[in-house]
Design an enzyme around this catalytic site. Structure first.
Site, mmCIF file in Angstrom:
data_model
loop_
_atom_site.group_PDB
_atom_site.id
_atom_site.type_symbol
_atom_site.label_atom_id
_atom_site.label_comp_id
_atom_site.label_asym_id
_atom_site.label_seq_id
_atom_site.Cartn_x
_atom_site.Cartn_y
_atom_site.Cartn_z
ATOM 1 N N TYR A 64 -4.020 -7.538 7.822
ATOM 2 C CA TYR A 64 -3.387 -6.309 7.282
ATOM 3 C C TYR A 64 -3.183 -5.157 8.492
ATOM 4 C CZ TYR A 64 -7.809 -3.457 6.699
ATOM 5 O OH TYR A 64 -8.942 -2.837 6.868
ATOM 6 N N LYS B 178 8.644 3.564 16.500
ATOM 7 C CA LYS B 178 9.459 4.749 15.836
ATOM 8 C C LYS B 178 8.485 5.934 15.335
ATOM 9 C CE LYS B 178 12.820 1.925 13.880
ATOM 10 N NZ LYS B 178 13.224 1.015 12.895
ATOM 11 N N ALA C 177 6.292 -2.339 3.935
ATOM 12 C CA ALA C 177 7.449 -1.615 3.987
ATOM 13 C C ALA C 177 7.575 -0.719 2.777
ATOM 14 C CB ALA C 177 8.392 -2.953 3.943
ATOM 15 N N ARG C 178 8.766 0.186 2.965
ATOM 16 C CA ARG C 178 8.865 1.354 1.900
ATOM 17 C C ARG C 178 10.383 1.154 1.520
ATOM 18 N NH1 ARG C 178 5.331 6.267 3.682
ATOM 19 N NH2 ARG C 178 6.588 6.954 1.897
ATOM 20 N N TYR D 124 -4.161 1.096 -5.053
ATOM 21 C CA TYR D 124 -2.965 2.019 -4.261
ATOM 22 C C TYR D 124 -2.254 2.678 -5.397
ATOM 23 C CZ TYR D 124 -3.771 -1.674 -0.716
ATOM 24 O OH TYR D 124 -4.227 -2.419 0.280
ATOM 25 N N ASP E 95 1.444 -8.503 -1.457
ATOM 26 C CA ASP E 95 -0.319 -8.074 -1.606
ATOM 27 C C ASP E 95 -0.096 -6.484 -2.167
ATOM 28 O OD1 ASP E 95 -3.128 -8.054 -0.737
ATOM 29 O OD2 ASP E 95 -2.498 -6.502 0.328
ATOM 30 N N ARG F 173 -2.460 9.174 7.289
ATOM 31 C CA ARG F 173 -2.140 8.853 8.478
ATOM 32 C C ARG F 173 -2.397 10.009 9.385
ATOM 33 N NH1 ARG F 173 3.071 5.452 8.777
ATOM 34 N NH2 ARG F 173 3.703 7.194 7.425
ATOM 35 N N TRP G 217 0.808 -1.214 -0.036
ATOM 36 C CA TRP G 217 0.104 0.010 0.140
ATOM 37 C C TRP G 217 0.884 1.167 0.040
ATOM 38 C CZ3 TRP G 217 -3.713 1.405 4.498
ATOM 39 C CH2 TRP G 217 -4.371 2.603 4.348
ATOM 40 N N GLN H 37 -9.114 -10.988 4.494
ATOM 41 C CA GLN H 37 -8.014 -10.143 4.570
ATOM 42 C C GLN H 37 -8.752 -9.032 5.620
ATOM 43 O OE1 GLN H 37 -4.968 -6.675 2.762
ATOM 44 N NE2 GLN H 37 -5.313 -8.596 1.270
HETATM 45 N N1 LIG Z 1 -7.271 -4.816 2.531
HETATM 46 C C1 LIG Z 1 -7.402 -3.555 2.931
HETATM 47 O O1 LIG Z 1 -8.439 -2.871 3.063
HETATM 48 C C2 LIG Z 1 -5.873 -3.393 3.365
HETATM 49 C C3 LIG Z 1 -5.636 -2.191 4.503
HETATM 50 C C4 LIG Z 1 -4.459 -1.842 4.788
HETATM 51 C C5 LIG Z 1 -3.461 -2.422 4.584
HETATM 52 N N2 LIG Z 1 -3.720 -3.547 3.482
HETATM 53 C C6 LIG Z 1 -2.639 -4.502 3.215
HETATM 54 O O2 LIG Z 1 -1.696 -4.725 4.292
HETATM 55 C C7 LIG Z 1 -0.405 -4.217 4.161
HETATM 56 C C8 LIG Z 1 0.222 -3.903 5.521
HETATM 57 O O3 LIG Z 1 -0.321 -2.706 6.160
HETATM 58 P P1 LIG Z 1 -0.065 -1.340 6.304
HETATM 59 O O4 LIG Z 1 1.045 -1.110 5.230
HETATM 60 O O5 LIG Z 1 -1.391 -0.625 6.485
HETATM 61 O O6 LIG Z 1 0.716 -1.345 7.815
HETATM 62 P P2 LIG Z 1 1.740 -2.046 8.502
HETATM 63 O O7 LIG Z 1 2.334 -3.125 7.991
HETATM 64 O O8 LIG Z 1 1.093 -2.121 9.924
HETATM 65 O O9 LIG Z 1 2.762 -0.923 8.783
HETATM 66 C C9 LIG Z 1 3.677 -0.410 7.395
HETATM 67 C C10 LIG Z 1 4.329 0.783 7.709
HETATM 68 O O10 LIG Z 1 5.090 0.912 8.977
HETATM 69 C C11 LIG Z 1 6.154 1.555 8.641
HETATM 70 N N3 LIG Z 1 7.407 0.416 8.796
HETATM 71 C C12 LIG Z 1 7.703 -0.627 8.508
HETATM 72 N N4 LIG Z 1 8.621 -1.228 8.834
HETATM 73 C C13 LIG Z 1 9.186 -0.213 9.645
HETATM 74 C C14 LIG Z 1 10.420 -0.530 10.320
HETATM 75 N N5 LIG Z 1 11.305 -1.489 10.540
HETATM 76 N N6 LIG Z 1 10.563 0.673 11.171
HETATM 77 C C15 LIG Z 1 9.697 1.637 11.222
HETATM 78 N N7 LIG Z 1 8.687 1.733 10.656
HETATM 79 C C16 LIG Z 1 8.356 0.914 9.827
HETATM 80 C C17 LIG Z 1 6.374 2.138 7.259
HETATM 81 O O11 LIG Z 1 5.628 3.412 7.288
HETATM 82 P P3 LIG Z 1 6.340 4.793 7.560
HETATM 83 O O12 LIG Z 1 8.029 4.436 7.218
HETATM 84 O O13 LIG Z 1 6.131 5.697 6.595
HETATM 85 O O14 LIG Z 1 6.291 5.041 8.901
HETATM 86 C C18 LIG Z 1 5.125 1.182 6.416
HETATM 87 O O15 LIG Z 1 4.807 1.417 5.314
HETATM 88 C C19 LIG Z 1 -0.610 -2.991 3.203
HETATM 89 O O16 LIG Z 1 0.583 -2.592 2.489
HETATM 90 C C20 LIG Z 1 -1.621 -3.562 2.278
HETATM 91 O O17 LIG Z 1 -0.837 -4.567 1.316
HETATM 92 C C21 LIG Z 1 -4.659 -3.785 2.937
#
Ligand SMILES: NC(=O)c1ccc[n+]([C@@H]2O[C@H](COP(=O)([O-])OP(=O)(O)OC[C@H]3O[C@@H](n4cnc5c(N)ncnc54)[C@H](OP(=O)(O)O)[C@@H]3O)[C@@H](O)[C@H]2O)c1
Length: 327
Positions: A208, A219, A287-288, A61, A56, A234, A21, A180
């Site tokens: 997710y 962080k 992850a970015r 997105y 995913d 956010r 995402w 999901q």
């Molecule tokens: N089906 C749906 O409606 C839905 C909704 C949400 C998500 N998803 C899926 O689930 C995936 C994961 O959820 P998510 O991306 O919302 O949240 P998450 O996995 O809980 O958090 C990801 C974010 O945390 C930060 N991050 C990741 N690793 C890190 C690290 N080692 N140290 C510090 N910050 C870190 C990054 O943002 P920053 O660096 O910007 O802080 C990253 O974008 C999505 O990418 C998407 O594929 C689906």
């Protein structure tokens, strides 16, 4: 990395999947601020190099940008190392600020073709209805996915963000391969009804936001949350704003201590906590950059101890109380 069968589908997923995402960037309503494209591609390649076997993404997105970057990573990896690809349909970007909720058959068929082209694939491994909206059209949308599976355009079909009542309606048409849902220490509601139902029906579960969009990495502080740019969605999420942010950061500080005592990072603890549930097939970790991937990947093979789990339950109870007082 261990794999687990996704419900009764043919897919076997590693316990962590790469979430795409955020790499869709900041140029739309639900963006994550600026994203360097090369870093995004490198992050996916790093994830695969270190054992993650699935990615995913979703058509919406970044209005296709995330799928385009996933497609570039797939090209770099080549067919021998290609990960399993999951994407989603049902949210159509009219312009960066306007996202339509469409589950009409013709729209989904067109979305699928566009996703295949952006990803550079002949077949999508897991195709999911992104949201059950509009509710009255979920049967039509699901019917379109069944047809796409029968045509070989997609291998397995699942849904996202559906409740138990909606899952039952779809199960009557064709077995749901996966759900999901959101699931994390900060948003744990799925464990009330959804996880038990999926366990009982053998529906695969890919959770997710297991780190609640970065809050559970340790962080974030109040200042960073308050200064998120407008291009990062956010900045409009109530969990990143007062009075909730202070309560969540209170939980984060306590969880950091629990993580440290067992020699792991907070993010690893948060992901391992999601994976402890037997119904959960895999956690989708966003992850970015390659560095972020490497900081969370170890969580896939970690078990929390019984003592950790008891402490976490006590902290969760305190967190629930604090949220009630804050609201
Ligand atoms: N089906 C749906 O409606 C839905 C909704 C949400 C998500 N998803 C899926 O689930 C995936 C994961 O959820 P998510 O991306 O919302 O949240 P998450 O996995 O809980 O958090 C990801 C974010 O945390 C930060 N991050 C990741 N690793 C890190 C690290 N080692 N140290 C510090 N910050 C870190 C990054 O943002 P920053 O660096 O910007 O802080 C990253 O974008 C999505 O990418 C998407 O594929 C689906």
């Amino acid at each position: 990395m261990q794999t687990k069968q996704l419900g009764n589908t043919s897919l076997h997923l590693t316990r962590i999947g790469f979430g795409s995402w955020a790499i869709g960037g900041g140029n739309w309503k639900f963006g994550w601020g600026h994203q360097d494209e090369q870093e995004a591609i490198d992050a996916i390649v790093t994830a695969v190099d270190h054992g993650i076997n699935w990615v995913d993404t979703a058509a919406v997105y970044g209005g296709g940008q995330s799928e385009i970057l996933v497609g570039k990573a797939l090209k770099r990896l080549g067919s021998a190392r290609r990960p399993i690809v999951a994407t989603k349909c049902g949210r159509v970007m009219r312009d960066p600020e306007t996202i339509d909720k469409v589950l009409k058959r013709e729209s989904i068929i067109a979305e699928c073709e566009a996703s295949l082209s952006r990803l550079g694939l002949d077949c999508i491994d897991l195709y999911q209805l992104h949201w059950p909206e509009p509710d009255e059209d979920i049967e039509e949308g699901w019917g379109a996915l069944v047809d796409l599976k029968q045509q070989g355009k997609v291998r397995e079909i699942g849904v996202s963000n559906h409740n138990v009542r909606q899952l039952k309606r779809l199960q009557a048409i064709f077995p749901v391969g996966s759900l999901q849902p959101p699931y994390s220490l900060i948003a744990p509601e799925a464990e009330n009804e959804i996880l038990p139902f999926c366990g009982q029906e053998n529906i695969g579960v890919v959770c997710y936001s297991p780190m609640y969009k970065g809050l559970l990495t340790g962080k974030f502080n109040v200042e960073r949350a308050q200064t998120l740019p407008a291009s990062d969605h956010r900045s409009r999420d109530a969990r990143f704003q007062s009075p909730q942010i202070e309560v969540h950061l209170g939980l984060v500080e306590c969880l950091k201590n629990v993580a440290q005592q067992s020699g792991r990072s907070l993010a690893e603890l948060a992901i391992a906590w999601v994976l402890r549930r037997p119904e959960v097939t895999s956690a989708i970790v966003g992850a970015r950059s390659p560095a972020q991937v490497l900081e969370t990947i170890r969580a896939a093979d970690q078990d929390l101890t019984a003592t950790d789990l008891v402490t976490i339950e006590q902290l969760r109870a305190g967190h629930r109380q604090a949220l009630l007082h804050a609201s």
